[in-house]
Design an enzyme around this catalytic site. Structure first.
Site, PDB file in Angstrom:
ATOM      1  N   ASN A  76      -2.069  19.009 -19.717  1.00  0.00           N
ATOM      2  CA  ASN A  76      -2.470  18.069 -20.762  1.00  0.00           C
ATOM      3  C   ASN A  76      -2.607  18.757 -22.118  1.00  0.00           C
ATOM      4  O   ASN A  76      -3.171  18.191 -23.057  1.00  0.00           O
ATOM      5  CB  ASN A  76      -3.799  17.399 -20.396  1.00  0.00           C
ATOM      6  CG  ASN A  76      -3.663  16.535 -19.158  1.00  0.00           C
ATOM      7  OD1 ASN A  76      -2.692  15.806 -19.028  1.00  0.00           O
ATOM      8  ND2 ASN A  76      -4.606  16.639 -18.247  1.00  0.00           N
TER       9      ASN A  76
ATOM     10  N   GLU B 253       7.780  18.802 -24.771  1.00  0.00           N
ATOM     11  CA  GLU B 253       7.169  19.057 -23.451  1.00  0.00           C
ATOM     12  C   GLU B 253       7.629  20.416 -22.899  1.00  0.00           C
ATOM     13  O   GLU B 253       6.874  21.102 -22.219  1.00  0.00           O
ATOM     14  CB  GLU B 253       7.509  17.941 -22.451  1.00  0.00           C
ATOM     15  CG  GLU B 253       6.869  16.584 -22.749  1.00  0.00           C
ATOM     16  CD  GLU B 253       5.380  16.474 -22.370  1.00  0.00           C
ATOM     17  OE1 GLU B 253       4.774  17.467 -21.936  1.00  0.00           O
ATOM     18  OE2 GLU B 253       4.837  15.363 -22.536  1.00  0.00           O
TER      19      GLU B 253
ATOM     20  N   HIS C 247      -2.342  11.479 -27.358  1.00  0.00           N
ATOM     21  CA  HIS C 247      -2.624  10.119 -26.878  1.00  0.00           C
ATOM     22  C   HIS C 247      -3.353   9.306 -27.944  1.00  0.00           C
ATOM     23  O   HIS C 247      -3.129   8.104 -28.076  1.00  0.00           O
ATOM     24  CB  HIS C 247      -3.457  10.163 -25.591  1.00  0.00           C
ATOM     25  CG  HIS C 247      -2.633  10.538 -24.387  1.00  0.00           C
ATOM     26  ND1 HIS C 247      -3.188  10.925 -23.199  1.00  0.00           N
ATOM     27  CD2 HIS C 247      -1.297  10.586 -24.194  1.00  0.00           C
ATOM     28  CE1 HIS C 247      -2.230  11.196 -22.328  1.00  0.00           C
ATOM     29  NE2 HIS C 247      -1.069  10.991 -22.905  1.00  0.00           N
TER      30      HIS C 247
ATOM     31  N   HIS D 150      -2.368  16.918 -25.386  1.00  0.00           N
ATOM     32  CA  HIS D 150      -2.248  15.492 -25.071  1.00  0.00           C
ATOM     33  C   HIS D 150      -3.441  14.647 -25.512  1.00  0.00           C
ATOM     34  O   HIS D 150      -3.295  13.440 -25.683  1.00  0.00           O
ATOM     35  CB  HIS D 150      -1.990  15.295 -23.567  1.00  0.00           C
ATOM     36  CG  HIS D 150      -0.536  15.445 -23.210  1.00  0.00           C
ATOM     37  ND1 HIS D 150       0.168  16.600 -23.452  1.00  0.00           N
ATOM     38  CD2 HIS D 150       0.349  14.576 -22.660  1.00  0.00           C
ATOM     39  CE1 HIS D 150       1.416  16.438 -23.043  1.00  0.00           C
ATOM     40  NE2 HIS D 150       1.560  15.221 -22.561  1.00  0.00           N
TER      41      HIS D 150
ATOM     42  N   GLU E 232      -5.334  17.400  -9.840  1.00  0.00           N
ATOM     43  CA  GLU E 232      -6.055  17.811 -11.049  1.00  0.00           C
ATOM     44  C   GLU E 232      -7.546  17.925 -10.792  1.00  0.00           C
ATOM     45  O   GLU E 232      -8.370  17.441 -11.569  1.00  0.00           O
ATOM     46  CB  GLU E 232      -5.774  16.789 -12.173  1.00  0.00           C
ATOM     47  CG  GLU E 232      -5.784  17.399 -13.553  1.00  0.00           C
ATOM     48  CD  GLU E 232      -5.281  16.434 -14.611  1.00  0.00           C
ATOM     49  OE1 GLU E 232      -4.106  16.035 -14.534  1.00  0.00           O
ATOM     50  OE2 GLU E 232      -6.047  16.088 -15.499  1.00  0.00           O
TER      51      GLU E 232
ATOM     52  N   LYS F 140       6.495  23.344 -13.583  1.00  0.00           N
ATOM     53  CA  LYS F 140       5.612  22.205 -13.285  1.00  0.00           C
ATOM     54  C   LYS F 140       5.335  22.113 -11.782  1.00  0.00           C
ATOM     55  O   LYS F 140       4.208  21.847 -11.367  1.00  0.00           O
ATOM     56  CB  LYS F 140       6.210  20.891 -13.808  1.00  0.00           C
ATOM     57  CG  LYS F 140       5.315  19.721 -13.460  1.00  0.00           C
ATOM     58  CD  LYS F 140       5.412  18.547 -14.354  1.00  0.00           C
ATOM     59  CE  LYS F 140       4.338  17.538 -13.930  1.00  0.00           C
ATOM     60  NZ  LYS F 140       4.373  16.318 -14.686  1.00  0.00           N
TER      61      LYS F 140
ATOM     62  N   LYS G 200       2.357  11.563 -10.938  1.00  0.00           N
ATOM     63  CA  LYS G 200       1.452  10.728 -11.728  1.00  0.00           C
ATOM     64  C   LYS G 200       2.168   9.441 -12.078  1.00  0.00           C
ATOM     65  O   LYS G 200       3.266   9.470 -12.651  1.00  0.00           O
ATOM     66  CB  LYS G 200       1.034  11.445 -13.014  1.00  0.00           C
ATOM     67  CG  LYS G 200      -0.088  12.447 -12.808  1.00  0.00           C
ATOM     68  CD  LYS G 200      -0.620  12.936 -14.138  1.00  0.00           C
ATOM     69  CE  LYS G 200      -1.722  13.944 -13.936  1.00  0.00           C
ATOM     70  NZ  LYS G 200      -2.173  14.545 -15.216  1.00  0.00           N
TER      71      LYS G 200
ATOM     72  N   HIS H 214       6.410   9.572 -27.634  1.00  0.00           N
ATOM     73  CA  HIS H 214       5.398  10.393 -26.940  1.00  0.00           C
ATOM     74  C   HIS H 214       5.611  11.890 -27.220  1.00  0.00           C
ATOM     75  O   HIS H 214       4.664  12.606 -27.555  1.00  0.00           O
ATOM     76  CB  HIS H 214       5.442  10.113 -25.435  1.00  0.00           C
ATOM     77  CG  HIS H 214       4.502  10.976 -24.650  1.00  0.00           C
ATOM     78  ND1 HIS H 214       3.138  10.918 -24.794  1.00  0.00           N
ATOM     79  CD2 HIS H 214       4.737  11.971 -23.736  1.00  0.00           C
ATOM     80  CE1 HIS H 214       2.574  11.818 -23.995  1.00  0.00           C
ATOM     81  NE2 HIS H 214       3.528  12.462 -23.343  1.00  0.00           N
TER      82      HIS H 214
ATOM     83  N   ARG I 135       0.821  -1.231   0.000  1.00  0.00           N
ATOM     84  CA  ARG I 135       0.000   0.000   0.000  1.00  0.00           C
ATOM     85  C   ARG I 135       0.849   1.273   0.000  1.00  0.00           C
ATOM     86  O   ARG I 135       0.396   2.328   0.431  1.00  0.00           O
ATOM     87  CB  ARG I 135      -0.981   0.042   1.172  1.00  0.00           C
ATOM     88  CG  ARG I 135      -1.992  -1.069   1.135  1.00  0.00           C
ATOM     89  CD  ARG I 135      -3.253  -0.698   1.903  1.00  0.00           C
ATOM     90  NE  ARG I 135      -4.188  -1.791   1.874  1.00  0.00           N
ATOM     91  CZ  ARG I 135      -4.225  -2.759   2.775  1.00  0.00           C
ATOM     92  NH1 ARG I 135      -3.389  -2.745   3.792  1.00  0.00           N
ATOM     93  NH2 ARG I 135      -5.097  -3.722   2.675  1.00  0.00           N
TER      94      ARG I 135
END
Ligand code: GLY
Length: 407
Positions: free
Chosen positions: A281, A203, A288, A284, A269, A259, A157, A309, A135
């Site tokens: 995003n 980015e 994606h 994105h 978010e 960032k 993330k 990416h 956990r």
């Protein structure tokens, strides 16, 4: 803040429970020759020496990983290692299980960290393993690509892709799990293939398109430089492309500081107004969708497929800017401005072989931000502003797709 030979960006997590957050704040160190110092930096970050750890190594980062594992073993740590062949396909629940199994076999305990060494895929997988094993155990991110230094390694993330009916749903399963420490050693960028390096710049440009906050108090390397990030990138681009170490440290520090300021204000978010973290995003939803189309190549050579990416993000920025311009939300010249900048970065600005646009719209609809079946896009509105837009007509979106389609 500068330290001996490196910059430090403090990632403060400001909201909710102050006591708990105090433990979760962390540093991102950016400089040259940092990897061998990981045991010392980790002791400071974790408040104890590393007794044992799971080291998740991107195959591409093998030579850099030895700097970390040698230093940790010399400091007396027991290591379980696992190597990841970092592809979007391998960013899966299956690979996650392999990492967790290695951790279980090594009987790692709650205080024992996972250490990720590699690009964004490796960092996201390792971070998710750390979020779920017992956990939650600490994760230390050692990004070795420009893209993972400026984006993926900071902000917590983590996750994997989900394959549903033969289609990859990007980052659909994951958790927020902030690292205990980020070490961005720019020496690793010296050997990064050009294509990967250029992909990382997409980015950085994304950050420049969103960032209207400069000057800010967290651009440590150059506190007196109040140039907005996008203008700074354009000015420094020749030095960036030449991989000048000081310029790279500045670039990464500026992007990470930006960032960090976004994450601080909207870690999960959930902002109801102003866009918050969702602004990261930008481009994105387009990216994606097209990066899951494995036949797409950034060049005329099919062997260069799939898109990286960052390459997909660059194309997504152009599509998003064109969409915004068509919807009257951005200046008409913005798409051209971005296209010119991406061209200077040796990034693709159009791509051959895009399927029918309705098909891409359907893929975009599978994006995580889709709510009640409605597409949610982040669009650039100028050079330092972006916004979240719901329920846009299809016509501007189709114009965006048209703008990146090479027929
Ligand atoms: N890469 C987007 C985010 O970290 O929120």
């Amino acid at each position: 803040m500068t330290g001996p030979g490196f910059n430090t960006v403090r990632v403060d997590l400001a909201d909710r429970n102050a006591d708990r957050n105090a433990d979760r704040n962390y540093d991102a160190r950016i400089g040259a020759g940092l990897l061998p110092s990981l045991p010392v930096a980790a002791t400071a970050a974790l408040g104890r020496d590393i007794r044992a750890a799971c080291v998740v190594i991107d195959t591409n980062a093998r030579p850099h990983a030895a700097l970390v594992t040698d230093a940790l073993r010399a400091a007396g740590a027991q290591l379980a290692e696992i190597e990841i062949h970092a592809t979007e396909k391998a960013k899966s629940l299956e690979t996650l299980e392999q990492i967790l199994t290695v951790m279980g076999k090594a009987r790692l305990e709650r205080a024992d960290p996972v250490i990720a060494i590699g690009g964004g895929i490796t960092g996201d997988l390792a971070g998710f393993a750390a979020a779920t094993y017992r956990r939650g155990v600490p994760v230390i991110q050692c990004p070795t690509t420009l893209l993972s230094m400026v984006d993926a390694s900071v902000g917590g993330k983590t996750g994997v892709n989900l394959e549903v009916a033969g289609t990859l749903q990007k980052n659909m399963v994951g958790a927020f799990h902030q690292p205990a420490l980020v070490i961005a050693d720019i020496d690793t960028l010296a050997t990064l293939p050009d294509r990967e390096f250029h992909a990382g710049l997409a980015e950085c440009i994304k950050h420049g398109l969103i960032d209207d906050t400069t000057p800010n108090d967290s651009t440590p390397n150059d506190a007196t430089d109040h140039t907005p990030h996008l203008a700074w990138i354009e000015h420094a681009l020749d030095q960036i492309l030449a991989r000048n170490p000081d310029t790279l440290i500045q670039l990464i520090t500026r992007s990470v500081a930006f960032k960090a300021s976004v994450v601080r204000n909207d870690e999960r978010e959930t902002a109801k107004s102003g866009g918050g973290r969702a602004l990261l995003n930008l481009g994105h939803t387009f990216a994606h969708a097209i990066e899951t189309l494995h036949h797409l190549s950034p060049t005329s050579n099919p062997a260069d497929a799939p898109l990286l990416h960052g390459e997909a993000v660059g194309l997504g920025l152009i599509a998003a800017a064109t969409t915004a311009a068509h919807a009257g939300l951005a200046p008409q010249e913005l798409p051209q401005h971005i296209t010119h900048l991406l061209t200077r970065c040796n990034l693709p600005t159009r791509v051959a072989g895009l399927p029918d646009h309705q098909h891409i719209l359907a893929l975009m609809g599978a994006d995580k931000k889709t709510t009640h079946g409605k597409l949610r896009l982040v669009l650039p509105c100028g050079q330092h502003r972006a916004m979240v837009v719901d329920n846009l007509d299809k016509a501007p979106i189709l114009a965006g797709l048209e703008s990146i389609s090479l027929v």
